[in-house]
Each structure stands twice: as structure tokens, then as C-alpha cells.
Design a protein around this motif. Sequence first.
Motif, mmCIF file in Angstrom:
data_model
loop_
_atom_site.group_PDB
_atom_site.id
_atom_site.type_symbol
_atom_site.label_atom_id
_atom_site.label_comp_id
_atom_site.label_asym_id
_atom_site.label_seq_id
_atom_site.Cartn_x
_atom_site.Cartn_y
_atom_site.Cartn_z
ATOM 1 N N ASN A 144 -3.545 9.124 -5.240
ATOM 2 C CA ASN A 144 -3.104 8.024 -4.377
ATOM 3 C C ASN A 144 -3.262 6.669 -5.060
ATOM 4 O OD1 ASN A 144 -1.901 7.250 -1.919
ATOM 5 N ND2 ASN A 144 -3.871 6.605 -1.082
ATOM 6 N N PHE A 145 -2.993 6.638 -6.367
ATOM 7 C CA PHE A 145 -3.043 5.401 -7.156
ATOM 8 C C PHE A 145 -4.417 4.724 -7.081
ATOM 9 C CE2 PHE A 145 1.324 6.287 -6.137
ATOM 10 C CZ PHE A 145 2.012 6.019 -7.310
ATOM 11 N N TRP A 153 -6.951 2.232 0.850
ATOM 12 C CA TRP A 153 -5.597 2.474 1.341
ATOM 13 C C TRP A 153 -5.353 1.680 2.624
ATOM 14 C CZ3 TRP A 153 -1.142 3.727 -0.307
ATOM 15 C CH2 TRP A 153 -0.145 4.195 0.552
ATOM 16 N N PRO A 154 -4.281 0.850 2.675
ATOM 17 C CA PRO A 154 -4.067 -0.041 3.817
ATOM 18 C C PRO A 154 -3.181 0.547 4.919
ATOM 19 C CG PRO A 154 -2.548 -0.623 2.076
ATOM 20 C CD PRO A 154 -3.359 0.538 1.564
ATOM 21 N N GLY A 155 -2.906 1.823 4.852
ATOM 22 C CA GLY A 155 -1.998 2.413 5.822
ATOM 23 C C GLY A 155 -2.556 2.486 7.235
ATOM 24 N N ILE A 156 -1.653 2.566 8.203
ATOM 25 C CA ILE A 156 -2.055 2.662 9.613
ATOM 26 C C ILE A 156 -2.903 3.905 9.839
ATOM 27 C CG2 ILE A 156 -1.182 3.000 11.966
ATOM 28 C CD1 ILE A 156 1.204 1.267 11.223
ATOM 29 N N ASP A 157 -2.542 5.007 9.152
ATOM 30 C CA ASP A 157 -3.298 6.252 9.326
ATOM 31 C C ASP A 157 -4.759 6.071 8.936
ATOM 32 O OD1 ASP A 157 -2.466 5.880 6.660
ATOM 33 O OD2 ASP A 157 -2.683 8.012 6.211
ATOM 34 N N ALA A 158 -5.005 5.298 7.873
ATOM 35 C CA ALA A 158 -6.383 5.057 7.437
ATOM 36 C C ALA A 158 -7.139 4.219 8.458
ATOM 37 C CB ALA A 158 -6.394 4.363 6.075
ATOM 38 N N GLY A 176 -12.678 -1.876 -0.977
ATOM 39 C CA GLY A 176 -12.525 -0.574 -1.620
ATOM 40 C C GLY A 176 -13.406 -0.426 -2.838
ATOM 41 N N ALA A 177 -13.691 -1.542 -3.508
ATOM 42 C CA ALA A 177 -14.576 -1.522 -4.673
ATOM 43 C C ALA A 177 -16.030 -1.726 -4.254
ATOM 44 C CB ALA A 177 -14.160 -2.604 -5.656
#
Length: 318
Positions: free
Chosen positions: A127-128, A163-168, A203-204
Motif C-alpha cells: 500500500n505504498f 492511509w487517509p481513506g474513509i475505510d481507515a 503515520g511516522a
Amino acid sequence: MRQFLDFEKPVAELENKIAELRQMADGDGINIDEEVQRLSEKADKQLRAAYGKLTPWQKVQVARHAQRPHALAYFERLLTDFTPLAGDRLGAEDQAIIGGLGRFRGRAVVAIGTERGHDLESRLVHNFGSPRPEGYRKAQRLVQLAGRFGLPILTFIDTSGAWPGIDAEQRGQAEAIARSIDLCLSAPVPIVASVIGEGGSGGAIALGAGDRVLMLEHAIYSVISPEAAASILWRDAKQANLAAESLKFTAQDLLSLKLIDRIVPEPIGGAQRLPFDAVDALGEAIAEELEPLCALDSATLRTLRREKFLSMGRDSLN
């Protein structure tokens, strides 16, 4: 094939010329040693000059270079008997964060890292390098495992952010990051965190609350990417180079602000040019920092770690 950044074009031209000369000389018996030596020295001089005065935006490009060694490269070269552990034991596996048990110079450790991948296929798998909540909960499980068995923790940070997605967000991304930071701060074992490329946002930081925080010379570590900062401040992501000047996210900036503990030099031309040398240099630095930490008891470690992070920013307020 080596990938060159924009500011490396003069070096690329010289190295391409050297390659052409060698190709022309193959089988013809032409002695090109003197010309190759002259061009090599010129290329080396230009490379040293370019990397001796990198701007913050150029450091962003180096930190993000696709050929820099990523977490798996450090695991493979620095650890022996490595056993990867998967899953958060709650719902799923996230491969943007990798980790497991291994030996670092004979000492049993827990290693955790954010992995970007090195080609399109592996980048999709990882996921990059942008973890979802399950990745941080896997990291939490590993931190707790290390505490239970008294094993030092090594973290390797290289992510543009969670990860900035709505699912996350629906599955509790913010809570997962906060809980990871909390567990690192309260861990009863030594933690050495290393920023090996891009250290982006929470994230870091989720893996960065260590007793010692190291950074490679051309890595960056920031609460926000320059593109995102430019979008907010100038409403134009193309102003990222201006934002980079203001964010003070280079290793040199952060050491002067006492937000990290040590800069690890990279080979001339960046870690991507001589990856094994870069990995070995970080290994030496980790060993030097880890040894005295392992002599401290849990209570002392926690106290010193707490004081370390609470003291950040105090000097600038006084």
C-alpha cells in the motif's frame, strides 16, 4: 538501472558518457582508461558539490527516491534468524507495516518497519507504505510482545503518512496511531527508532517515540508533507518547494531543535547510490545507541523517555 533526480542531470550526462565510451571500446582494443578516469573524477566532484548543498525540497526528492533501501532491506542485512509475524489478532493483516522477531548482532530484538515496496507490484502489496489501522494494531501487538519477553525494539520509519481513506477512519485510524504512540512511550524495553526515508505525519510518529531517534542524513520527518502544507497555506500544491523551506523537517534542522538524537551520514549521492553502505552505517549507529540503553532498568527507561519527549520545545519557550 540507476534513476537520477533533476538536480543530478549533469552527473547523469557524465556517467552516460562513460558508459558509451566503455561500450565503444569493447572488443576494439581502444585504451579509454585515462578518459574514463577524467570523467569519473569530474562526475564525483559534481556529485559531491550537489549533495553538499541540497535544498530542503531536494532532500524531499532524495528521501522519496524509489531506489533507496526500504525497511525490508534493513531487516535482511541487519537481522539474522528473522521470523516475520503477521496480523493484528483483531481483524486483518496490513503489509504496510512489517515486523517480527530476529537477532541484531546476536541480541534478540523485535523489529518493526513501514515498507513501501520497490516496484509497482510490491508497492501495491505494501500500500505504498501507508498503513491502515490494522498495521498499527499489529505494531502494538509487537511492542507488547517485546515488553513481555524483555526484548529491545528497533523501528524503521519510511512513510508518507497513514492511509487517509474513509475505510481507515471508520476502523479507528486516529485511535490506532495514538495507542501505538502510547505503547511506545510506556514500553518497559529500549526503543531505537530510525527515520530511513520519509517520516510523514502521525503515520511516522506512531513508531517514532523511542529512547533514541536516529535519522539518515537526507531523510525528512514532518507533521505534514510539503505538498499538503502548500495546499493549505498557498492553496497550490505546486508551491511545495516554498513549504519545504519553512517546515524545518530535515535531519539537520531537527537535530538543532533537539527533536532527534543523531544524524547518520549517507554515502555521497544518497543511500540509493550505495544501499549496503547506508544500511551498514545505520546498523553501526543503532548498535552504539542500543548498548547503553540495554543496561538500564525498565523504570529508568520509562522515566527518561517521558522526560525526553516532555522537554521538546521547552527551550524555545524560555
